[in-house]
Every structure is written in C-alpha cells, then in structure tokens.
Design a protein around this motif. Structure first.
Motif, PDB file in Angstrom:
ATOM      1  N   LEU A 217     -24.332  -9.732  75.623  1.00  0.00           N
ATOM      2  CA  LEU A 217     -23.058 -10.391  75.363  1.00  0.00           C
ATOM      3  C   LEU A 217     -22.305 -10.645  76.655  1.00  0.00           C
ATOM      4  O   LEU A 217     -21.698 -11.685  76.842  1.00  0.00           O
ATOM      5  N   ARG A 218     -22.386  -9.673  77.572  1.00  0.00           N
ATOM      6  CA  ARG A 218     -21.521  -9.751  78.749  1.00  0.00           C
ATOM      7  C   ARG A 218     -22.185 -10.421  79.938  1.00  0.00           C
ATOM      8  O   ARG A 218     -21.501 -10.947  80.803  1.00  0.00           O
ATOM      9  N   LEU A 250     -12.433   4.554  81.333  1.00  0.00           N
ATOM     10  CA  LEU A 250     -12.341   3.206  80.784  1.00  0.00           C
ATOM     11  C   LEU A 250     -11.341   2.379  81.600  1.00  0.00           C
ATOM     12  O   LEU A 250     -11.573   1.197  81.877  1.00  0.00           O
ATOM     13  N   TRP A 254     -11.963  -1.201  84.207  1.00  0.00           N
ATOM     14  CA  TRP A 254     -11.401  -2.399  83.572  1.00  0.00           C
ATOM     15  C   TRP A 254     -11.138  -3.478  84.606  1.00  0.00           C
ATOM     16  O   TRP A 254     -10.646  -3.190  85.690  1.00  0.00           O
ATOM     17  N   LYS A 255     -11.418  -4.704  84.237  1.00  0.00           N
ATOM     18  CA  LYS A 255     -11.234  -5.811  85.185  1.00  0.00           C
ATOM     19  C   LYS A 255      -9.773  -6.208  85.318  1.00  0.00           C
ATOM     20  O   LYS A 255      -9.406  -6.940  86.218  1.00  0.00           O
ATOM     21  N   ARG A 257      -5.901  -7.739  83.663  1.00  0.00           N
ATOM     22  CA  ARG A 257      -5.500  -8.930  82.916  1.00  0.00           C
ATOM     23  C   ARG A 257      -5.483 -10.151  83.824  1.00  0.00           C
ATOM     24  O   ARG A 257      -5.562 -10.040  85.040  1.00  0.00           O
ATOM     25  N   ASN A 314     -18.261   0.190  81.945  1.00  0.00           N
ATOM     26  CA  ASN A 314     -18.039   1.132  80.842  1.00  0.00           C
ATOM     27  C   ASN A 314     -19.271   1.313  79.957  1.00  0.00           C
ATOM     28  O   ASN A 314     -19.344   2.263  79.192  1.00  0.00           O
ATOM     29  N   THR A 327     -17.828   6.488  65.134  1.00  0.00           N
ATOM     30  CA  THR A 327     -16.880   5.515  64.582  1.00  0.00           C
ATOM     31  C   THR A 327     -16.560   4.412  65.580  1.00  0.00           C
ATOM     32  O   THR A 327     -15.994   3.399  65.199  1.00  0.00           O
ATOM     33  N   ASP A 328     -16.922   4.598  66.851  1.00  0.00           N
ATOM     34  CA  ASP A 328     -16.654   3.549  67.841  1.00  0.00           C
ATOM     35  C   ASP A 328     -17.338   2.234  67.488  1.00  0.00           C
ATOM     36  O   ASP A 328     -16.880   1.171  67.888  1.00  0.00           O
TER      37      ASP A 328
ATOM     38  N   ARG B 218     -10.975   4.692  67.239  1.00  0.00           N
ATOM     39  CA  ARG B 218     -10.639   3.949  68.456  1.00  0.00           C
ATOM     40  C   ARG B 218     -11.158   2.524  68.308  1.00  0.00           C
ATOM     41  O   ARG B 218     -12.198   2.291  67.721  1.00  0.00           O
ATOM     42  N   PHE B 220     -12.106  -1.055  70.351  1.00  0.00           N
ATOM     43  CA  PHE B 220     -12.434  -1.553  71.678  1.00  0.00           C
ATOM     44  C   PHE B 220     -12.481  -3.068  71.680  1.00  0.00           C
ATOM     45  O   PHE B 220     -12.698  -3.701  70.641  1.00  0.00           O
ATOM     46  N   CYS B 221     -12.274  -3.608  72.860  1.00  0.00           N
ATOM     47  CA  CYS B 221     -12.354  -5.049  73.022  1.00  0.00           C
ATOM     48  C   CYS B 221     -13.780  -5.502  72.718  1.00  0.00           C
ATOM     49  O   CYS B 221     -14.745  -4.920  73.224  1.00  0.00           O
ATOM     50  N   ASP B 222     -13.865  -6.507  71.900  1.00  0.00           N
ATOM     51  CA  ASP B 222     -15.176  -6.993  71.473  1.00  0.00           C
ATOM     52  C   ASP B 222     -15.940  -7.607  72.638  1.00  0.00           C
ATOM     53  O   ASP B 222     -17.160  -7.671  72.633  1.00  0.00           O
ATOM     54  N   ASN B 223     -15.203  -8.021  73.654  1.00  0.00           N
ATOM     55  CA  ASN B 223     -15.850  -8.728  74.749  1.00  0.00           C
ATOM     56  C   ASN B 223     -16.178  -7.823  75.931  1.00  0.00           C
ATOM     57  O   ASN B 223     -17.306  -7.789  76.384  1.00  0.00           O
ATOM     58  N   CYS B 224     -15.180  -7.045  76.415  1.00  0.00           N
ATOM     59  CA  CYS B 224     -15.433  -6.291  77.640  1.00  0.00           C
ATOM     60  C   CYS B 224     -15.508  -4.792  77.423  1.00  0.00           C
ATOM     61  O   CYS B 224     -15.865  -4.056  78.330  1.00  0.00           O
ATOM     62  N   GLY B 225     -15.146  -4.294  76.250  1.00  0.00           N
ATOM     63  CA  GLY B 225     -15.290  -2.875  75.993  1.00  0.00           C
ATOM     64  C   GLY B 225     -14.075  -2.036  76.348  1.00  0.00           C
ATOM     65  O   GLY B 225     -14.086  -0.828  76.172  1.00  0.00           O
ATOM     66  N   TYR B 226     -13.027  -2.670  76.887  1.00  0.00           N
ATOM     67  CA  TYR B 226     -11.786  -1.934  77.140  1.00  0.00           C
ATOM     68  C   TYR B 226     -11.062  -1.741  75.811  1.00  0.00           C
ATOM     69  O   TYR B 226     -11.513  -2.196  74.766  1.00  0.00           O
ATOM     70  N   TRP B 227      -9.928  -1.033  75.820  1.00  0.00           N
ATOM     71  CA  TRP B 227      -9.189  -0.820  74.573  1.00  0.00           C
ATOM     72  C   TRP B 227      -8.874  -2.151  73.902  1.00  0.00           C
ATOM     73  O   TRP B 227      -8.424  -3.080  74.566  1.00  0.00           O
ATOM     74  N   SER B 229      -6.418  -3.840  72.210  1.00  0.00           N
ATOM     75  CA  SER B 229      -5.022  -3.669  71.813  1.00  0.00           C
ATOM     76  C   SER B 229      -4.507  -4.842  71.000  1.00  0.00           C
ATOM     77  O   SER B 229      -3.523  -4.720  70.305  1.00  0.00           O
ATOM     78  N   CYS B 240      -8.929  -7.305  74.351  1.00  0.00           N
ATOM     79  CA  CYS B 240      -8.024  -6.588  75.242  1.00  0.00           C
ATOM     80  C   CYS B 240      -6.965  -7.497  75.840  1.00  0.00           C
ATOM     81  O   CYS B 240      -5.905  -7.037  76.222  1.00  0.00           O
ATOM     82  N   CYS B 244     -10.190 -12.285  77.448  1.00  0.00           N
ATOM     83  CA  CYS B 244     -11.265 -11.916  76.533  1.00  0.00           C
ATOM     84  C   CYS B 244     -11.113 -12.623  75.193  1.00  0.00           C
ATOM     85  O   CYS B 244     -12.093 -12.881  74.503  1.00  0.00           O
TER      86      CYS B 244
END
Lengths: 442, 257
Positions: A217-218, A250, A254-255, A257, A314, A327-328, B218, B220-227, B229, B240, B244
């Motif tokens: 995906l990434r 995490l 993170w990249k 915003r 991550n 559950t993740d 929890r 997670f962002c579907d694209n990058c895996g971060y939270w 939100s 996120c 994304c």
C-alpha cells in the motif's frame, strides 16, 4: 502376517522417526529407541512447502528450496493449513522426497521398519485426524505410530539439566507462537488440560501477510513477494516494550502534516535494500537516509549503483504489535497475555499458581526482539503480585518441541506404552485408533 | 347447498394465494428497510450508530481482510506437485490424497456435525456433546459471576466433568481454600475431571473477545499507520491528516467498493 503380540510384548522397530510437522517447517529426526540423550543437532528443519517460480519455471520441493536463487514471485503451496495437514497430495510428495525410500541422501528410513511419532496442533478436526491415521498406516505403512499434541511432549524436558528423571514435569504452561497461530496449552504431568486450551489467531503467517499488505500500500506492489517479506519481517521487526513506548515510537516515525514536516528518527526507520536476484539473493537493512530516497524518486541525480530500497518505519513495531493488540486490525480477540489469563481462569487456583511459575514459550515468533520482555511485563500486571511468575523462552524455540518429542521417543518404555502397531490398526480400524489417541481406550 | 362466506377476523388463515387481514394501521414491515432520510433512521428504535460503531460495510471489509491475512494458500496460484511419486496403495488412501478441500471446508464440516449432535437433545452421545458445545457460554458468562479469584474452580466445570465420569457429585465444601495450598489440595475428582475432558472443537478454543473495561480500541491511519484522528467523510475509514486523506480517496476509499 506378523504375530499379533499383545501391547508391549511385540518387538518394535529400534528406531523412531520423530516428526514435528509444522505449517512452515517440518522438524524431523531419526531417534534410536535405546539412545542416550538426543540433542538439537539430530533435528533437521525442512520447509514444508512446494514452491514454484514463474520466472525460472522451476518447482522446488521442501529442502530443494535451499538451492533456489530467485525468490521473486515465488508461489508457495503449503499442505498444512492452520496447523493441520489438509492436503495429503502435497504432504505425501514432501515426505517421500525428504525421508522415505532409499534413494536420495540425508534422513532416510524404511517405514516398515520404523516407528512414527507425529505431533499435531491441538483442537484438530476429527476427520483430519482420521485421514492422517489412515494415510500413515495404509499409504506409508509405518510399523507403529503415535500421534499427539506436540507441546505436551515438552514436559519431558528435564526441569534441571542434571536430573535424569523420566517423569514429566508436573505443571507446565506452553505458549506456542508459531506460523499459523498462537496457542496456550496448560499441561499437567504430561497430560493436556483440554478445556483450557486457547488459541489466538495471530501467527507468523498473519504478520508476514500484514507487512506485505502495508508495504504494497505504501511503497511498491509486493503482494507476490511472500518469501521476501517474511525475510524482511524476521530481519527488522521488534516488539515495543509497552503501549506507552509504542505511542512514542509512532510519533518518532511520523512524517508530519502538510506544512509541518518532521524528520524521521533514524534510530527506528531503516531502509531495506531489496535483492535484485541477479547480484544478490538476500537483502539487508541499513539506517534510513532521506537523500537516497529523494534520488530514487528522481528528485536528485542518481549516484552509485542502482538499488531499490524499502523504507520501514512504524511497520517495524506495528506488525508484531498484533500479538498483543489484535484489535489494531479489528480482530475481536484479547492480546496474548489476556488469552493466557483466559486459559488459566478455567483451572483451579492451585494449578494456576503452578502454571504461572513454569511458563515456557516455543515457536518462531518468540525470536522477535522484545517479545519476551513485553509478554512478561504485561503478564506481571495481570497476575496477583504474591504469585511467582516465571516466563522463559526455550533455548531453541523452533526445535524445542521436536527435542521434547525426541526425548520421549528415546525412552523405550514410555514409547512402547503409547505406540499402536500396524497389526493392531488392521485388526481394530481407524475409529478405534482415533479413540485410543484421544485417550479413550487402552 | 350450504352457503359459505368468509368473515373477516383477526387471525389470518394459512391458505395459499390470498387472505383477508385486518388493517391495523401502522405496519413496520412496510417501512423501507434502508431509509434515505437519516433523521428517520435516528428516530428508529435502534437509533443511529454510536461514534465508535462500525457500519455493516466496514465490518464486512474488516472480516474479509482478516480472512485474507490468515489465508495459507492462494487459490489463484495453483502449484502442481511433481508427479514422480508412488501411487496410492489403497482405495482409502487414494480418496484422501485426492481431496482438494481447504481447511475452511473441514472446519465448517466440524461445526455442522456438532450442530447435528446437539440439536436432538435425546441422543446416545448427546450427553457428552452438550457440555462441550456449551463451553463458550460457561466460561464467558459464568466466570465473571463467580465471586472472586479465591473461589474454587468454576462449579460448572466440575459438574460438566463429573458428567463424563459418572462420578457422584463433587462436594464443594471439602475444597480447601487455595491461598496456602500446593497442587495436592486440588481434589482428585476435580483433577480427573479436568484431565479427562475431551478436546474442544476448533471454534470453541478460539480466544475470547477483548475485555470490555480494557483500553479502548486504537485506530490508525489507513494510509501511513499513524494515529487515525480523523475520519473519511465518505466511508468512515480513519486517516491522520489531509495528505493521507487525499491518498486514501485516490486508492482505498470504500465509498464505491
């Protein structure tokens, strides 16, 4: 026709093929019945698969995989699904290729002159067990055979290295975190407490597939590169020490915003240099270098030899995190420590205390760095503080169950009491055999 | 020739074709199942979905994804087994070797078989099968009901176990308090019951759901895996940030799936 001796009186073959038939690898070895202590070195680990590559149009059966030079788009066929032997066509081909008959080298035996000790996963559907028994006696014609849940035999490891007792350990809680899933097995004096067996459906396979999905995906489409992603998973994944540290890591990977870009922490983020299957067969990881990534995207001119890198942030810790937080990905199950407590809740308090003091972890996932620390710290919180908690990883978590089985097989009196000969099978049939192995009839 | 006349009454007859029914006004079965109007959906008894609940579409997507992640063999790629093998020796062996079934078929079979054993309650082997099938309810529902950790083993378990052995019922009072005990304090009957119980079925040995009071799920962002939100407005997937979200809409948005 051989004489139908009563149990124990018939002369059994002097060697036993000990087979821990896992979904990912077969652990196998020939053990003489009167041997001294068998060791890890008697065990060979064989991939349990038939692989075919559409690139070189070659088929690799089991150990032939070691000769493979190009793992690109290698498709696997695994006869064992969810830990149970499902496809006997492929399994028969693999067994015949690896240890039956006289042709070929390595581990060889003549089934008619060999006992078979075969381990299985717990909670196997009865029909599959019956198929297995029938194939062993009718197709391979082993002289005598015993099938049981593999981790039970771990209780035949001596509790102290010096002890020579052949008695099984009294209380043992085996956590088998393997390719197919993770099972929790409380064992009392060499007997499995069936009501308390629990299974968490997160295993190495799920984690490899998850990493495959995330990378595809990434970054690049890698849906066909199961072998490569499994290799990457084994090389770079780690378990976060705690949920708190997980959140911190995490953040560090993170990249950021739009308009608030962050630099990735090179302590965690790595670049995995992918093999090109021309010069290199295996890849390797190195610390992340943002400049190289820009070059790849054509933002900077290329320097040095051309290479493909897969940046991993991550993914390194979010993938094994599934063992502790299924559950993740939306799987409705408690994490491994919760599953252990759920299993123990079935037991009387006294047994529970005994089990907690002797937890042994086997299976390949326990080799992921940080796994044992996380498991122990999360369990410690759940277990009342006055109870002793002792969690150990087996010396060789992959071969440990095999070694337990080999120790069992090297004690002829123990082995004799459980083996069923082909003559008995021919006389009494498959249904009787299934009952006998389930502990019903003697 | 007698005169037959159907009088409208409150009970409808089971005759095929047509029948008289009493018009009672509001009929829930005539209300559209998927109302377009969200206000009306909110007014329905079930109410709107909570903030953390998933739509049926999302649940299906998650279930499908987990099945995909757990799959052992890809049905699309068939790898042939090299043919220079010995032939099956018996009819039975031939049948088993030629099975092309996957594990899910065997597990479904097992479930169906269990159901078959359970349904007719008076069954020669029913007595053995019933406690096994009820295992889920016993551990999940009755365990929290047992007063504390210090209580003896769940009574249901002992009762279930003694049913297998045809022993006399266990006297619970004899049980010594476990705190200062060694393993010898576990009653021999109880121990025998534990050790002699038959294996659970594959489905029954599955780990239970996460504890209700545990940490929240929890996201997670579907694209990058971060939270994750924020939520995609079209399909509800978590992302996120704007970057994304754009990537998500371009590739994985479930809206049109």
């Amino acid at each position: 026709m051989p004489p139908k001796g009563r149990k124990g009186s018939a002369a059994l073959p002097a060697k036993t093929l000990v087979l821990d038939n896992g979904a990912y690898t077969i652990k196998a070895g020939l053990i003489p019945t009167t041997s001294a202590n068998p060791t890890i070195d008697d065990c060979s680990v064989i991939p349990n698969c038939v692989a075919r590559s559409n690139r070189d149009r070659l088929t690799y059966v089991a150990s032939e995989l070691a000769e493979c030079k190009d793992f690109g788009e290698l498709a696997f066929r695994r006869p064992v699904e969810k830990g149970f032997i499902v496809n006997w066509e492929a399994e028969k081909a693999i067994w015949e290729h690896e240890f039956l008959g006289t042709a070929g080298e390595g581990l060889r035996c003549e089934p008619k002159e060999t006992n078979l000790l075969l381990t299985e996963k717990p909670n196997c559907p009865k029909e599959l067990q019956k198929n297995c028994d029938e194939i062993v006696f009718e197709q391979f014609e082993f002289a005598a055979y015993y099938r049981c849940v593999g981790p039970i035999l771990n209780s035949y490891h001596p509790s102290e290295p010096s002890s020579l007792s052949s008695l099984p350990q009294e209380c043992l809680l085996v956590i088998d975190t393997s390719y197919s899933d993770t099972t929790v097995l409380p064992i009392y004096s060499g007997q499995l407490i069936q009501l308390a067996v629990r299974r968490l459906e997160v295993g190495g396979k799920l984690m490899t597939n998850y990493l495959k999905e995330l990378s595809s995906l990434r970054h690049y489409n890698m849906m066909e590169e199961t072998y490569l992603l499994n290799e990457i998973k084994e090389a770079i994944s780690f378990v976060s020490p705690s949920a708190h540290q997980f959140a911190k890591d995490l953040d560090r990977t993170w990249k950021g915003r739009l308009g608030d870009k962050r630099t990735l922490d090179p302590d965690i983020v790595v670049d995995y240099v992918l093999p090109d299957y021309e010069q290199s067969v295996h890849g390797y990881a190195r610390p992340h270098d943002p400049a190289k990534l820009k070059m790849r995207r054509g933002l900077q001119p290329l320097q040095g030899p051309r290479e493909d890198v897969l940046p991993l942030g991550n993914e390194r810790f979010a993938v094994p995190e599934l063992l502790f937080n299924p559950t993740d990905i939306g799987m409705q199950a408690a994490g491994l420590p919760g599953v252990i407590m759920e299993s123990l809740a079935v037991l009387p308090e006294a047994l529970k205390i005994g089990m907690l003091a002797n937890i042994v972890v086997v299976g390949g996932n326990s080799l992921i760095s940080g796994f044992m620390e996380r498991l122990e710290s999360e369990l410690r919180v759940m277990v009342p503080s006055q109870y002793l908690l002792n969690v150990t990883r087996a010396d060789d978590p992959i071969k440990h169950t095999w070694l337990g089985a080999a120790r069992f097989a090297s004690q002829s009196s123990l082995l004799k009491s459980v083996l069923v000969t082909k003559a008995e099978y021919d006389e009494k049939g498959a249904t009787w055999l299934a009952k006998r192995f389930a502990g019903g009839e003697k | 020739m007698p005169h037959v006349e159907l009088l409208p009454n409150s009970s409808s007859s089971a005759a095929p074709g047509w029948t008289y029914v009493v018009d009672t006004g509001y009929d829930p079965s005539k209300i559209a199942i998927n109302p377009k109007n969200k206000k009306r959906a909110a007014a329905q008894p079930g109410g709107r979905r909570g903030e953390s609940e998933l739509s049926a579409r999302q649940q299906t997507a998650i279930a499908r994804r987990i099945v995909e992640l757990q799959r052992d063999n890809d049905p699309k790629q068939s790898v042939p087994v090299p043919s220079h093998n010995s032939i099956p020796k018996t009819q039975n062996a031939r049948r088993i070797i030629q099975y092309q079934r996957q594990i899910k078929h065997w597990l479904d079979d097992e479930e169906a078989l269990l159901q078959q054993i359970i349904t007719p309650r008076i069954n020669p082997i029913g007595g053995r099968a019933i406690p096994q099938s009820l295992r889920r309810p016993t551990t999940n529902n009755s365990l929290p009901a047992t007063p504390s950790e210090a209580s003896p083993a769940p009574a249901t378990l002992i009762a279930g176990g003694s049913a297998y052995n045809n022993d006399k019922p266990v006297e619970h009072d004899i049980y010594t308090p476990p705190m200062n005990s060694s393993i010898s304090s576990v009653g021999p009957t109880e121990l025998r019951a534990l050790l002699s119980s038959p294996p659970l079925s594959y489905a029954a040995s599955h780990a239970g759901p996460p504890p209700a009071h545990g940490p929240r799920q929890r996201h997670f962002c579907d694209n990058c895996g971060y939270w994750g939100s924020m939520r995609c407005l079209k399909c509800g997937t978590r992302v996120c940030g704007l970057e994304c979200k754009d990537a998500h809409e371009a590739t994985r948005c479930l809206k049109w799936a």
